[in-house]
Scaffold this motif. Structure first.
Motif, PDB file in Angstrom:
ATOM      1  N   ASN A  91     113.097  76.762  10.032  1.00 18.40           N
ATOM      2  CA  ASN A  91     112.537  77.355   8.759  1.00 18.40           C
ATOM      3  C   ASN A  91     113.161  76.395   7.599  1.00 18.40           C
ATOM      4  O   ASN A  91     114.160  76.131   7.194  1.00 18.40           O
ATOM      5  N   TRP A 103     107.297  78.717   2.452  1.00 15.86           N
ATOM      6  CA  TRP A 103     108.256  79.198   3.771  1.00 15.86           C
ATOM      7  C   TRP A 103     107.385  78.189   4.933  1.00 15.86           C
ATOM      8  O   TRP A 103     106.214  78.909   5.121  1.00 15.86           O
ATOM      9  N   SER A 105     107.461  77.530   8.931  1.00 14.97           N
ATOM     10  CA  SER A 105     108.213  77.751   9.956  1.00 14.97           C
ATOM     11  C   SER A 105     107.664  76.764  11.230  1.00 14.97           C
ATOM     12  O   SER A 105     106.355  76.943  11.609  1.00 14.97           O
ATOM     13  N   TYR A 131     102.782  84.389  12.421  1.00 16.48           N
ATOM     14  CA  TYR A 131     101.872  84.163  11.281  1.00 16.48           C
ATOM     15  C   TYR A 131     101.970  85.764  10.791  1.00 16.48           C
ATOM     16  O   TYR A 131     102.001  85.983   9.524  1.00 16.48           O
ATOM     17  N   MET A 134     105.142  86.524   9.117  1.00 23.94           N
ATOM     18  CA  MET A 134     105.432  85.839   7.791  1.00 23.94           C
ATOM     19  C   MET A 134     104.604  86.747   6.811  1.00 23.94           C
ATOM     20  O   MET A 134     105.114  86.854   5.629  1.00 23.94           O
ATOM     21  N   LYS A 138     106.251  88.460   3.300  1.00 24.09           N
ATOM     22  CA  LYS A 138     105.317  88.349   2.089  1.00 24.09           C
ATOM     23  C   LYS A 138     105.420  89.713   1.372  1.00 24.09           C
ATOM     24  O   LYS A 138     105.766  90.053   0.459  1.00 24.09           O
TER      25      LYS A 138
END
Length: 150
Positions: A91, A103, A105, A131, A134, A138
């Motif tokens: 990361n 970010w 990954s 995803y 992620m 967020k």
């Protein structure tokens, strides 16, 4: 299988890292998260190990997280070992202006047994899962939106 995903989070990098590192927050952005238990090493430092438990559909999944490299706020490398799967995750956190963070990954999965068949038949499911976490992070970090309320 290797792939990379990225997302922009509209918060300063230090806030992103603080929210991400706190195990109390995992339940808010990792669907299926059940528990976190520190096993060994100095928490947050290289070679620290923790056990994570998840409920995914009807399956209970246990994995051991090992911190491979911690150079926060810029980098955090970890490995996750579960039955039939090893995920090495790198990361990266880049400042975008004064108030946003990118970010990135990078993931590498090694699968065996039944999970190898799953990886061959549905490689997109691994990318989609990454995803989704992620995007959920967020939403939690920026707006306090928890997956517990979905």
């Amino acid at each position: 299988m290797k792939y990379s995903k990225e997302i922009i989070i509209d918060l300063p990098r230090e806030e992103v890292i603080a929210k991400m590192e706190n195990p109390e927050n995992f339940k808010h952005w990792q669907k299926g998260f059940i528990s976190y238990k520190h096993l060994s090493g100095n928490p947050g430092h290289v070679d620290a190990r923790s056990k994570l438990k998840y409920k995914m559909g009807k399956r209970d999944i246990e994995m051991v997280e090992t911190i491979e490299k911690n150079n926060l706020p810029k980098k955090l490398f970890m490995s996750y070992d579960a039955k039939g799967v090893c995920n090495k995750q790198k990361n990266y956190f880049e400042e975008v202006g004064n108030n946003s963070t990118k970010w990135i990954s990078d993931n590498e999965f090694e699968c065996s047994g039944f999970m190898k068949i799953i990886a061959i038949l549905t490689p997109g499911s691994f990318k989609k899962q990454t995803y989704m976490y992620m995007k959920d992070f967020k939403a939690f970090a920026e707006n306090g939106k928890s997956v517990l309320n979905q």
